[in-house]
Design a protein around this motif. Structure first.
Motif, short mmCIF file in Angstrom:
data_model
loop_
_atom_site.label_atom_id
_atom_site.label_comp_id
_atom_site.label_asym_id
_atom_site.label_seq_id
_atom_site.Cartn_x
_atom_site.Cartn_y
_atom_site.Cartn_z
N ARG A 198 0.80 -1.21 0.00
CA ARG A 198 0.00 0.00 0.00
C ARG A 198 0.85 1.27 0.00
O ARG A 198 0.40 2.33 0.43
CB ARG A 198 -0.98 0.02 1.19
N TYR A 251 -0.73 3.19 -6.30
CA TYR A 251 0.05 2.42 -5.34
C TYR A 251 1.18 1.67 -6.02
O TYR A 251 1.14 1.42 -7.22
CB TYR A 251 -0.86 1.43 -4.60
N ILE A 290 2.12 4.52 -1.42
CA ILE A 290 1.63 5.39 -2.49
C ILE A 290 2.81 5.91 -3.30
O ILE A 290 3.77 6.44 -2.74
CB ILE A 290 0.85 6.58 -1.90
#
Lengths: 507, 321, 327
Positions: free
Chosen positions: A259, A282, A261
């Motif tokens: 996860r 992501y 970014i």
């Protein structure tokens, strides 16, 4: 069917391009004063069909009848002679001439042999425009008109030729709501006058509002022609999409658990094209973007690469705010971009396969203060990527244009990959590529994502998005209207969202 | 800003002329004299006449670098033929020969696809050589003094004939470009060749005729200049092509094609002549004239470039133009 | 699987490739053979051959920069005036700052003028030919004004020897030309800059997306023209013993452009060949000398140069049409 009602009828039309059957045994007819909508996904054969009607292409098989008489439409001027006009998306208008001149070009009213009768020209033009209830000064120059106004002029031009059939290719793609209303009322007027219209649009609601009948094309075949009153949008969507088994997609990608970014876009605006868009990308994710013409996706993705300018908004790359002004800054950050227009802005035509691969990274493969190329190293880089992507070529000095479409695409992708990009923006990665190579490209994309590279992709083949992406964002007229993830994504929903029928509220 | 640029496109040249007039009135007492003014206009007429033809070429999206050599060819043909056939026939032959040259330019550009730049550049060298060949490299004196009436006399004893020619040619070409279908089709070809072709216009013929017309205007000036000096000069007016291009561009005709501003061309011709007059007052050498024309061209290009840049940035910002 | 990507060549394509590879050599041999036959004992002599190559260095060196420029799809028509301006400046200063200084000044001035051209072309967003056409007159006028239209004679022995002395039996300009072509070849084939130049010429949009600063490459290319024009100016002034503001380089741009086009560089940019330009420069001088030796009227020679240019462009068109990439 009452034969007398039919203006033009196409029977068993067949059109073959090298390696592709664009149209196969297509039957199509248009009645007097009818609006006939032609729908289908990209590549279904719509534009081939209208080019045949307009005389730009010759069919390889089949027959065309106008008012029961067999004819062949051998040229664009022949089509005009037969009172048929095509309004293409890229208009055939001359920017530095006035509206009236454009309407009557080549047929200007004259005084004597060569002097233009301006009064008659402008009055005639004004009359036609008035008939259509269009409020444009015929003396204005085309270059001063808006897109909608240009469209009106094209319609006026076809009417001035007494066209009995007008073919409109995606007429509303770049129009505002108000302009669309205007266009529809003109179409109503035309219908009343007995003019037939073939209406091509991605937006199904428009087709339903306007048309008497709808024909669905898919993969070059006519699937159905239905009376509009006897069908509904869901049925048409399912006809467009079909239930084809696509066995050429590579195995599904592992689901991303990562996860982190990589890119975050906040309040992004591009004048005229993108309005207040926010999204995150992501690590190791394949993010799809869907939208029909006029959605603004193209501008959004170009501006992320610095090839277009944003007007407002912020971009964060790995958490840091960045302002990407040109491609070389994007490359430095680790963003790669593969254009959908391979010929126009992807391939370096006069250069070899090797040179095409190394063009971005070449400045780092040097010695003597960047003056000389380390040819051994360049070759190593090339061999590695050529093996990885399985690029087929005769020799490294072969010119890029002699490669097949799929291999050209691999080269253009390889060009960004060798520069160690972390984000890869792929526009229409499999456009104009044959089936076998498509699967290879898909496989490569999945492997790259599994390796941690984030991919942003667009595709007009929605099935491709459904099968490949982790998430898919849908833009409609420059606004983000829907987001799907793998669990709730399917082709029907994507189509609906693309044409503005579905938004966050109901997905 | 957009409005200003559009306005400048139309009246920029008048601003320059007014400024130059004020300047010259201050520095030169003779300037207010009618003869001086007519003299300036006459000197400007040569460039302006050819620039009228060049404006057509630019409007069609091309241009012509062979005009000065066409002048030389005309001059040489006149000098060789007048002793044998008299004025009228010689002038007709000279002009027809020039038009033929223009046709060759046009045909090779449209049919073989040679760029106008290379084609007319090569044509210039070829014509120079041909003209020199015809006279054996000499300048040929024309004995018939009465030939001078064509270019060196004055109508009503006031107006020099070249001004009359300029006005007539300007009116004819103005009507041609703005009032006839042919003229509007020239603009159509320059504006969007593809669309023009799709609309059924014969692009090849339109373009070829344009080059014939440019050569025609160049030939007219060749006749005038020869008549004034009574000498057939094979290397007439070196560098005059630049003068002509500068006038056309300064007058507001776009290099991109489609927009021909003949009124601007007309006055730009006079403006350039005012610069020459001013330089003459300073009593400088001819080289300064070259320099000034070059600088004026760069200035005109600079303004044009600013315009393009501004419009581009306006587009990015989403300003409707 | 290799065969899949290999496209079989048609006879047309083969003919096109043949023109591209051997056309120039054949033309050169034909011209050489023809004049050797027509004027025996004059043309085909060691001295004449040596002189022809020596003279061709003047056009040949100029053609290097122009090849780069046309490869990027641009055009510089001001080189003749640039040559004169750089030449007269260098020559006029030579008595005060020595011959070596004069040579350096000449080259630096030309370099600077080329740079100015590049900045104008890229920043004005106007076709290069029209900008450089303006410069053609500005440079020439400045050369006139600066010298008051008097030739600048070169007395310095070092400078004079550059164009006229020999080394190991060969004239020095030949060595200079060889070095220039060597450097240019390395630049084009062995350095990233060469790749960028071709990339800009073949597809400037693709080049931009590859992170290449197209404007900077164009400025560089115009500056390179200046560099080679400067070197040519040094040689030319040395051979003539003077830099003449009016005559120096008059019509030279025409020869240089003809050489590049005849050499096979496409006017639309992208593909080009330094070797071709060199061969074409030789062809131009061989033809010119041959015509002079055969006492062809000099005006005929002028007509011939124009025809050669049209022939060269048409040949290029034919070549690309045969290979099947019409432009």
């Amino acid at each position: 069917m009452n034969e007398k009602n039919v203006f033009i009828e196409l029977k068993n039309i067949r059109k073959i391009f090298p390696g592709v059957v664009a149209l196969e045994n297509v039957d199509f007819d248009v009645r007097y004063g009818e609006v006939h909508a032609l729908v289908g996904e990209n590549g279904a054969g719509k534009s081939t069909l209208i080019k045949i009607l307009g005389g730009a292409y010759q069919p390889d098989g089949g027959e065309i009848f106008i008012e029961g008489e067999k004819i062949s439409i051998s040229s664009t001027s022949m089509a005009q002679h037969l009172k048929m006009a095509v309004i293409y998306q890229e208009f055939n208008l001359i920017p530095d001439l006035s509206v009236a001149e454009n309407i009557f070009i080549g047929r200007e009213p004259k005084i004597g042999k060569s002097f233009i009768n301006w009064n008659k020209l402008n009055n005639d033009a004004a009359e036609i425009l008035k008939k259509l209830d269009i409020d444009i000064n015929p003396r204005k120059f085309i270059s001063d008109l808006s897109v909608a106004e240009k469209q009106m002029v094209e319609i006026a031009k076809s009417l001035s030729m007494d066209a009995r059939l007008i073919i409109m290719d995606e007429p509303t793609a770049t129009l505002t709501e108000k302009e669309v209303v205007k266009l529809f009322s003109i179409i109503e007027e035309l219908r009343k006058k007995g003019v037939s219209i073939v209406y091509i649009s991605h937006r199904l609601d428009e087709a339903f509002r306007l048309s008497d009948r709808i024909t669905v094309l898919r993969d070059g075949k006519r699937i159905e022609t239905k009376k509009t009153s006897e069908t509904n949008q869901d049925e048409i969507i399912s006809l467009m999409v079909g239930k084809i088994v696509n066995d050429y997609f590579a195995g599904k990608k592992e689901k991303t658990t990562d996860r982190d970014i990589v890119i975050e876009v906040k309040n992004y605006n591009i004048a005229d094209y993108i309005h207040n868009v926010n999204f995150k990308l992501y690590k190791g994710e394949i993010l799809g973007f869907a939208g029909v013409l006029g959605s603004g996706i193209h501008h959004l993705l170009r501006s992320l690469y610095g090839a277009a300018q944003k007007t407002e908004g912020e971009v964060f790359f790995e958490g840091k705010p960045v302002d990407i002004k040109n491609a070389s800054e994007a490359i430095k950050l680790g963003i790669g971009y593969v254009t959908e227009d391979r010929k126009g802005e992807g391939l370096l035509n006069d250069m070899s396969v090797l040179q095409n691969i190394s063009i971005i990274i070449i400045k780092f493969l040097t010695f003597f203060k960047g003056i000389f190329i380390r040819q051994k190293k360049e070759l190593d880089v090339f061999n590695k990527i050529a093996k990885e992507l399985d690029i087929k070529y005769a020799n490294i000095n072969q010119r890029i244009i002699y490669l097949s479409g799929g291999n050209q695409q691999k080269v253009v992708m390889g060009r960004t990959l060798v520069s160690n990009c972390k984000v890869l923006i792929l526009l229409e990665p499999t456009r104009g590529i044959d089936v076998g190579a498509k699967a290879e490209i898909h496989k490569i994309m999945v492997e790259l994502a599994n390796r941690g590279i984030s991919i942003i992709m667009t595709s007009s083949e929605l099935l491709e998005l459904v099968n490949l992406t982790d998430r898919c964002l849908v833009l409609y007229k420059g606004k983000l209207v829907a987001e799907f993830n793998r669990e709730n994504m399917n082709e029907e929903k994507l189509v609906a969202a693309e044409i503005g029928k579905l938004s966050y509220a109901n997905n | 800003m957009v409005k200003f640029l559009k306005l400048y496109e139309k009246i920029g040249i008048f601003i320059l002329i007014v400024a130059a007039s004020i300047f010259l009135t201050i520095v030169s007492p003779n300037f207010r004299n009618m003869d001086t003014i007519l003299g300036i206009i006459m000197q400007g007429s040569y460039g302006a006449i050819i620039a009228v033809g060049m404006t057509l070429a630019l409007t069609s999206g091309g241009f012509d670098l062979s005009v000065e050599a066409v002048m030389g060819l005309t001059s040489v043909i006149l000098a060789m033929l007048i002793p044998q056939m008299g004025f009228t026939l010689s002038i007709i032959i000279a002009i027809l020969a020039s038009c033929f040259v223009g046709m060759i330019n046009g045909v090779l550009i449209t049919k073989v696809g040679i760029s106008p730049l290379i084609m007319t550049l090569a044509m210039q060298v070829i014509l120079r050589g041909t003209s020199l060949l015809i006279t054996g490299g000499r300048q040929v004196v024309i004995a018939q003094k009465s030939f001078m009436t064509i270019g060196a006399s004055k109508v009503f004893n006031i107006i020099p004939t070249p001004i009359i020619y300029m006005v007539v040619i300007f009116i004819v070409f103005y009507l041609l470009l703005n009032q006839t279908t042919f003229g509007r089709h020239i603009a159509a070809v320059g504006s969007n060749e593809q669309a023009a072709r799709m609309s059924g216009l014969n692009v090849t013929i339109i373009k070829t005729l344009v080059y014939v017309l440019v050569a025609f205007t160049a030939s007219i000036v060749g006749v005038i200049r020869t008549s004034q000096t009574l000498i057939g000069i094979p290397t007439m007016a070196p560098g005059f092509t630049l003068n002509v291009l500068t006038i056309a561009i300064l007058g507001g005709t776009s290099l991109a094609g489609g927009k021909g501003n003949l009124i601007g061309t007309f006055f730009a011709g006079i403006f350039i002549s005012m610069i020459y007059y001013g330089l003459n007052l300073l009593n400088v050498q001819i080289f300064y004239q070259f320099l000034s024309v070059g600088l004026v061209l760069l200035f005109a290009l600079f303004v044009n470039g600013l315009r393009i840049r501004y419009l581009e940035s306006a587009k990015v910002k989403g300003i409707r133009i | 699987m290799m065969d899949e990507s290999k496209v079989g060549l048609t006879s047309k394509q083969k003919a096109g490739n043949f023109i591209g590879s051997f056309g120039l050599i054949i033309i050169l041999l034909v011209i050489f053979g023809l004049f050797s036959f027509l004027i025996p004992g004059v043309y085909f002599t060691w001295v004449n051959l040596r002189d022809m190559i020596r003279f061709s260095s003047f056009v040949g060196i100029g053609a290097i920069g122009m090849t780069f420029c046309i490869m990027t799809g641009n055009f510089d028509i001001s080189v003749g005036s640039m040559l004169a301006l750089a030449g007269v400046l260098g020559a006029s200063l030579a008595p005060r700052i020595s011959g070596v200084g004069g040579v350096i000044v000449t080259i630096i001035v030309a370099l600077f003028l080329g740079f100015i051209n590049g900045v104008f072309v890229t920043k004005l967003k106007i076709p290069a030919f029209i900008t450089t056409l303006g410069m053609l007159f500005v440079f020439r006028a400045i050369a006139y004004i600066y010298t008051n239209n008097t030739p600048q004679y070169i007395q310095d022995r070092f400078w004079i020897s550059i164009g006229n002395k020999t080394f190991l039996g060969l004239p020095i300009p030949i060595y200079i030309m060889a070095v220039c072509y060597g450097i240019a070849y390395l630049l084009l084939k062995k350095s990233p800059v060469g790749r960028y130049i071709i990339a800009v010429g073949t597809n400037s949009r693709a080049a931009t997306l590859s992170g290449i600063n197209v404007d900077n490459i164009k400025i560089l290319v115009f500056t390179l023209i200046g560099l080679f024009v400067g070197i040519a100016a040094v040689i030319n002034a040395s051979m003539l013993g003077a830099a003449n503001p009016g005559m120096m380089g008059d019509g030279w741009e025409f020869q240089v452009i003809t050489a590049v086009v005849l050499g096979g560089t496409a006017l639309s940019g992208g593909s080009g060949s330094l070797g071709g330009s060199l061969l074409a420069a030789l062809i131009i001088i061989f033809l010119k000398t041959g015509m002079s030796n055969a006492q062809v009227n000099s005006y005929w020679q002028q007509v011939a140069t124009g025809l050669v240019l049209i022939f060269a462009v048409s040949l290029n068109k034919l070549k690309f049409w045969l290979i099947g990439q019409t432009q």
